[in-house]
Design an enzyme around this catalytic site. Structure first.
Site, PDB file in Angstrom:
ATOM      1  N   LYS A   1      13.167 -65.587 -26.416  1.00 13.83           N
ATOM      2  CA  LYS A   1      14.299 -65.125 -25.601  1.00 13.83           C
ATOM      3  C   LYS A   1      14.659 -66.192 -24.571  1.00 13.83           C
ATOM      4  O   LYS A   1      13.766 -66.854 -24.019  1.00 13.83           O
ATOM      5  CB  LYS A   1      13.921 -63.812 -24.922  1.00 13.83           C
ATOM      6  CG  LYS A   1      15.090 -63.070 -24.263  1.00 13.83           C
ATOM      7  CD  LYS A   1      14.626 -61.735 -23.670  1.00 13.83           C
ATOM      8  CE  LYS A   1      15.760 -60.962 -23.022  1.00 13.83           C
ATOM      9  NZ  LYS A   1      15.300 -59.669 -22.451  1.00 13.83           N
ATOM     10  N   SER A   7      14.130 -53.356 -22.746  1.00 14.59           N
ATOM     11  CA  SER A   7      14.832 -54.486 -23.368  1.00 14.59           C
ATOM     12  C   SER A   7      14.197 -55.044 -24.637  1.00 14.59           C
ATOM     13  O   SER A   7      14.827 -55.823 -25.343  1.00 14.59           O
ATOM     14  CB  SER A   7      15.012 -55.611 -22.354  1.00 14.59           C
ATOM     15  OG  SER A   7      16.031 -55.259 -21.455  1.00 14.59           O
ATOM     16  N   SER A  16      18.098 -55.752 -23.645  1.00 16.43           N
ATOM     17  CA  SER A  16      18.760 -57.038 -23.518  1.00 16.43           C
ATOM     18  C   SER A  16      18.230 -58.098 -24.483  1.00 16.43           C
ATOM     19  O   SER A  16      18.864 -59.134 -24.658  1.00 16.43           O
ATOM     20  CB  SER A  16      18.595 -57.559 -22.085  1.00 16.43           C
ATOM     21  OG  SER A  16      17.221 -57.799 -21.815  1.00 16.43           O
TER      22      SER A  16
END
Ligand SMILES: [Zn+2]
Lengths: 434, 89, 477
Positions: A40, A139, A115
């Site tokens: 990420k 997330s 996210s």
């Protein structure tokens, strides 16, 4: 000795912000040798841009690796790229990215969740075997559920956050996503453990082989996870999944977690407060696009931040600034901490007499792109994931069927440091339905 | 309830400029969210949690710093090893 | 003093702790003279993702201070973020302590203006990190800009907050001197490091609003700033004007305070607990903290062991290095050494802006021995000391006093040489001699003065007086 991993998959879902054509890896016989892993883009990678999907970090190249990245490299992983996300982790859809939304590989008209939507989409579309995400209020688990992959939010303190660009320090954890529980288990065993550079980590390494035996397992089923706002079709799928576990010898116990009433408000007050402080440092002086030095500091800085932060980030910074400001701290921040402690105690209480809690990961299937435009209704979608962050306990999302051809996630929550247990339950379910 | 000038004051405190056109939308979203947060008023009195880890400390031993080049590599402009910033006034 | 004009002063003192590394990272804290941004890492630069790691030594130093200043250590203490924007503050918050400081409620004894013992209460002490350093530039092409050096960023500070117990600028100065010497005795603080102490002073005239003076970075500055403020506030009151509750900045160079209406001052710091650090539970560590002999104890011991006056003892023990210096030479002659160090050497050093560690104690010890043994006069002793210090100042080898005496012929005038000089002066001044013989005793002083001139102070005045009278009285017969 080093090997190379050619990574030239076409990124149909905008899962990546940056990729390496040739990702080097160490051929040392490590558990991830030669395996493509996506990271990420809020996790620092030395020599590779790390943007948090924000225009305010455009061009920023960290001079150091996050602790988990060091561990990935040592394990032989080929870090092939940095995945798309909601800016600074603030979102549930990966639509809040300066690099455009990621789409859901199952249905490109829908969001992948957020996210860590890029990480989930990269796994779901087969571009990588595994990915790292971060989970502040769901997330990792939300996009895992929406994209039909497995994702674990570890116990707070089990994985080092050193190098994770902070959104809400007290809530977030880095965690693994993968196609299978086994992959997630492998990745977890690489990243977990103490780190002197993160003062909040525990000396609790993770070395585990998933065990599918759930005979006698006591599963708490809180009414709040199947209440108002949860899509009945999703509820039904998850009830089925729980029944499957019962079929394997587990027993279920109905229960209630009354503090969940306040969980979402407590979560949003806490995370926006911490974010307002964490994101104040982005001023274009030490890193990030250069701030002009023409007008005075405050004038330049105000404009810079007004232009470079996305709207959701600005909204959360303002909310958090307000919640911490003189005269409001007691009403918002302090109260949220009490509510948070109540949630933690409720979870400990329920998990004293049971082994795990089960329920849906998300109250619905993946939204259509652009479907949720109102901030509050978007926040409400996190209602089932935030409690685990408030309590600091481990939680995993494992696919448990589809509704309207879209994946549904079964969420298994365990007591502190029972990451192994939630992994076992998810594994048992996965093996049974495979 | 907050009004537009409250939001402006908060924006100033957060050092973020909000344009006049956005201010109205921000204010109404703000009120909607704050109204939801009001549920916290009903939280029964209780304690804040205490982390169970304590006294996490390191020894006073020097570790290498970054070179000046590395420390300033991401900065926009430098001058004699200093990082340039807008004036404070 | 008019009782209504009672001055009320409280201080907040920030002192740099003498740790090897910074408060939250392993960068070396010894950055004096280093090029900018060379003592920096992701943590003290506030790079995204970096996390603080608390220095154990800083905690132990704070506990040492707590014990020495009689503070209580609460069961728990924790760190908080103080949020404000400033380019020298890389994270846009300072990690400090807010509602749970490491120690609270103590006191330090000082002397008030009348010389009585006075208790100054300490409200609290807490640990915090220093920001970086800003250099302001004015450019031709720009309206001006700042340059930032983060070497100082995250240097450990201890903030010491007093109750408003001080009643005059002199008292405030004495408090600071006492505090400084205490911290130096504890070996947690180096007062000679640049920027090692910074003071904010709260000052009010009884019954009127309080004003905060910020930015005072020297001991002298505190007295100056407070004197300026008292005069300013009294003038306003005399004219019947209102004293605004405000923050004022002390301009060290001009010796004045000016109103600062900058945004920073009005800031709402939005403190909340630092989520990346864990709480401290260190009360029990106090038991293991050993205190060295502190200034008051050493003062009393000096009086007892060396038989010196309270004033000398206080002066000598006010500075750790001076006290150590004195003890190295006290064996020569404790009282003489006290006089020569406290009354003469310190003044001569100050005049040359020298530090006591630039002079080898053995040189001063030898000088005192010469005086003790009557080999030179006091006046010559001062001259020898000055010559010696001038050499030390120029980084030359510090010459030994005996060599200076030799070279300059400063040995005390004695015996035959003495008699010869007296005889020649008497012979050269017949008028004065006859005046003396005629009963004008004042003429004796003139004749003695002439001998002193001849011998350039090498003659002991007492001995000379006696010898001269004897000589003249012989003439009379
Ligand atoms: Zn550092």
């Amino acid at each position: 000795m080093e090997g190379g991993y050619i990574f030239d998959e076409k990124d149909r879902h905008n899962a990546f912000i940056s990729t390496l054509d040739l990702a080097l890896f160490e051929t040392n016989g490590g558990p991830l040798e030669g395996i493509a892993v996506a990271v990420k883009d809020n996790i620092s990678t030395a020599g590779m841009p790390t943007t948090c999907a924000s225009r305010i970090l455009e061009g920023y190249v960290p001079p150091y690796d996050a602790h988990v990245v060091t561990l990935l490299r040592q394990a032989g992983a080929a870090i092939v790229g940095k995945t798309n996300m909601d800016e600074f982790g603030m979102g549930t859809t990966t639509e809040n990215s300066a690099f455009g939304p990621t789409t859901n590989p199952v249905d490109p008209g829908r969001v992948p969740g957020g996210s860590s939507g890029g990480s989930a989409a990269a796994v779901a579309s087969g571009m990588v075997d595994m990915a790292l995400g971060s989970d502040t209020g769901g997330s990792i688990r939300c996009p895992a559920a929406f994209c039909g992959v497995v994702g674990l939010k570890p116990t707070f303190g089990r994985v080092s956050r050193y190098g994770l660009i902070a959104y809400s320090n007290s809530l977030e954890q880095i965690g693994p996503l993968g196609k299978t529980v086994t992959d997630v288990n492998t990745l977890m065993s690489v990243i977990a453990g103490p780190d002197a550079r993160d003062s909040t980590t525990y000396d609790r390494p993770y070395d585990h082989t998933p065990d599918p035996d759930v005979k006698g397992l006591r599963i708490a089923v809180p009414e709040e996870f199947f209440g108002e706002g949860v899509d009945p079709a999703v509820s039904a799928k998850v009830q089925n999944a729980i029944a499957t576990l019962e079929g394997l010898g587990a027993e279920t116990i109905e229960c209630s977690i009354p503090s969940m009433t306040y969980a979402l408000a407590a979560y949003y007050v806490t995370c926006t407060s911490e974010a307002s402080s964490n994101l104040a440092r982005f001023d274009g002086v030490r890193y990030g696009p250069e701030v002009p030095a023409v007008r005075s500091w405050h004038d330049e800085f105000k404009t810079y931040r007004g232009e470079r932060f996305g709207k959701e980030v600005q909204r959360r910074i303002l909310l958090g600034t307000f919640a911490l400001s003189a005269g409001y701290y007691g009403k918002y921040y302090a109260k949220a901490q009490v509510a948070r402690e109540n949630v933690r105690r409720d979870f400990i209480r329920v998990l004293k007499d049971t082994d795990v809690i089960a329920g849906p990961t998300m109250p619905s299937i993946a939204f259509h792109l652009g479907e949720k435009s109102d901030p509050l209704s978007m926040y409400l979608a996190d209602i089932l994931t935030v409690p685990a962050n408030l309590a600091g306990v481990p939680a995993i999302s494992v696919p448990c069927g589809t509704v309207d051809r879209m994946p549904v996630g079964l969420q298994i929550i365990g007591p502190h440091f029972a990451d192994e247990k939630v992994m076992d339950v998810a594994y048992a379910f996965e093996q049974e339905v495979a | 309830m907050v009004n537009e000038s409250d939001v402006e004051i908060i924006a100033k405190l957060a050092d973020i400029s909000i344009s006049k056109d956005e201010l109205g939308a921000f204010t109404s979203q703000f009120n909607e969210i704050l109204e939801y947060f009001d549920i916290l008023d009903q939280v029964p009195p209780g304690e804040e949690g205490m982390p169970d880890l304590e006294n996490v400390l390191r020894e006073d031993v020097v570790t290498p710093s970054l070179s000046q080049e590395e420390a300033t590599a991401n900065a926009g402009e430098t001058e004699d090893g200093f990082i340039r910033a807008p004036k404070v006034m | 003093m008019d009782h209504d004009q009672q001055v009320i002063i409280g201080l907040e003192i920030h002192c740099q702790l003498k740790t090897k590394t910074k408060l939250f990272c392993g960068c070396s804290a010894d950055f004096q003279g280093a090029p900018p941004n060379t003592h920096c890492c992701p943590i003290c630069l506030g790079l995204p993702g970096a996390m603080p790691r608390l220095n154990k030594q800083a905690v132990i130093y704070a506990l040492k201070v707590a014990k020495a200043l009689n503070l209580e250590v609460p069961e728990y203490s924790e760190f908080s973020r103080k949020n404000y924007f400033y380019p020298d503050l890389p994270k846009a918050y300072q990690i400090s302590q807010y509602d749970k400081p490491i120690a609270e409620k103590g006191y330090l004894e000082i002397e008030d203006d009348e010389g009585h013992t006075k208790i100054v209460r300490i409200t609290r002490i807490h640990l915090e990190e220093d920001p970086g350093r800003l250099v302001h530039k004015t450019g031709r092409d720009r309206a001006g800009y700042s340059l930032v050096d983060y070497n100082r960023s995250s240097i450990p500070l201890i903030e010491i907050v007093t109750e408003p117990d001080l009643r005059s600028p002199k008292e405030a100065r004495r408090f600071l001197n006492k505090l400084r010497s205490t911290l130096e005795y504890l070996e947690v603080f180096d007062g000679e490091r640049e920027g090692s102490i910074r003071v904010d002073a709260n000052i009010s005239i009884k019954g009127h609003n309080r004003v905060e003076c910020k930015n005072i970075s020297s001991y002298k500055g505190v007295e100056k700033a407070l004197n300026f403020e008292i005069t300013r506030q009294r003038n306003l009151i005399r004219r019947g004007q209102y004293i605004t509750r405000e923050t004022r900045h002390f301009m060290e160079g001009r010796g004045i305070t000016t109103s600062s209406r900058s945004k920073e001052e009005e800031n709402d710091y939005r403190y909340f607990p630092e989520p990346d650090l864990r709480p401290l539970r260190v009360r029990s560590w106090l038991d293991d903290v050993e205190l060295p002999e502190l200034p008051d104890a050493r003062r009393d011991r000096f009086m007892r062991d060396y038989g010196i006056s309270v004033n000398h003892a206080r002066t000598l023990t006010g500075d750790l290095k001076v006290a150590n210096f004195y003890e190295q030479i006290a064996g020569v002659d404790p009282k003489l050494a006290a006089t020569w160090v406290a009354d003469i050497l310190l003044g001569e050093l100050n005049y040359r802006s020298m530090k006591i560690d630039q002079v080898p104690p053995i040189n001063i010890g030898d000088l005192i021995a010469l005086i003790r043994d009557d080999a030179i006069t006091d006046k010559s002793g001062v001259e020898v000391m000055r010559t010696m210090l001038d050499h030390c100042l120029n980084d030359e080898d510090c010459p030994m006093p005996a060599d200076i005496v030799e070279e300059t012929g400063l040995a005390k005038v004695k015996g035959g040489e003495f008699d010869a000089i007296i005889a020649s002066v008497v012979e050269a001044n017949p008028q004065a001699v006859s005046d003396y013989l005629a009963g004008k005793k004042g003429a004796l002083n003139f004749l003695v003065g002439q001998v002193m001139k001849e011998t350039r102070g090498r003659a002991d005045p007492k001995v000379l007086n006696a010898q001269m009278s004897t000589y003249l009285d012989t003439l009379e017969v």
